[in-house]
Design a protein around this motif. Structure first.
Motif, mmCIF file in Angstrom:
data_model
loop_
_atom_site.group_PDB
_atom_site.id
_atom_site.type_symbol
_atom_site.label_atom_id
_atom_site.label_comp_id
_atom_site.label_asym_id
_atom_site.label_seq_id
_atom_site.Cartn_x
_atom_site.Cartn_y
_atom_site.Cartn_z
ATOM 1 N N LEU A 118 0.850 -1.186 0.000
ATOM 2 C CA LEU A 118 0.000 0.000 0.000
ATOM 3 C C LEU A 118 0.888 1.239 0.000
ATOM 4 O O LEU A 118 1.798 1.360 0.831
ATOM 5 C CB LEU A 118 -0.895 -0.010 1.241
ATOM 6 N N THR B 38 -3.637 0.757 -9.156
ATOM 7 C CA THR B 38 -4.045 -0.294 -8.217
ATOM 8 C C THR B 38 -4.486 -1.542 -8.959
ATOM 9 O O THR B 38 -5.362 -1.490 -9.829
ATOM 10 C CB THR B 38 -5.190 0.213 -7.320
ATOM 11 N N THR C 157 -1.630 -1.392 -4.116
ATOM 12 C CA THR C 157 -2.749 -0.513 -3.827
ATOM 13 C C THR C 157 -2.231 0.903 -3.651
ATOM 14 O O THR C 157 -1.351 1.137 -2.817
ATOM 15 C CB THR C 157 -3.505 -0.960 -2.575
#
Length: 123
Positions: free
Chosen positions: A10, A90, A120
């Protein structure tokens, strides 16, 4: 050949990640290597490819100038350096090995696939 992708995670928009794909089995340097990605509800799409020696690369228009594919044949590894990431990047990213450089953009031309790594990008 067996492929193992790693390095996803992330990250905030504008950030960077480096994906790696380690290969085992037959001679790594005999394969064209590619990266593909698949976002939820979408088809798997081409991202980048690199020829056997590492001297020639090709990219999807959407990632040109931001993502860089490279390989280290001594380490049996292909990389995808991802800079200036956007939320639309993403996806699950897959590495793949194939034998046809002229067909490097075609998903169906690749013979071996890694398991995928999730990237992400938050806005």
């Amino acid at each position: 050949v067996q492929l193992q992708a790693s390095g996803g995670g992330l990250v905030q928009a504008g950030g960077s990640l480096r994906l790696s794909c380690a290969a085992s089995g037959r001679t790594f340097s005999s394969y064209v290597m590619g990266w593909f990605r698949q976002a939820p509800g979408k088809e798997r799409e081409f991202v980048a490819a690199i020829n056997r020696s590492g001297g020639v690369t090709v990219y999807a228009d959407s990632v040109k100038g931001r993502l860089t594919i490279s390989r280290d044949n001594a380490k049996n590894t292909v990389y995808l350096q991802m800079n200036s990431l956007k939320p639309e990047d993403t996806a699950v990213y897959y590495c793949a090995a194939g034998s046809q450089w002229l067909a490097a953009l075609r998903r169906n031309e690749y013979d071996y696939w890694g398991q995928g790594t999730q990237v992400t990008v938050s806005s």
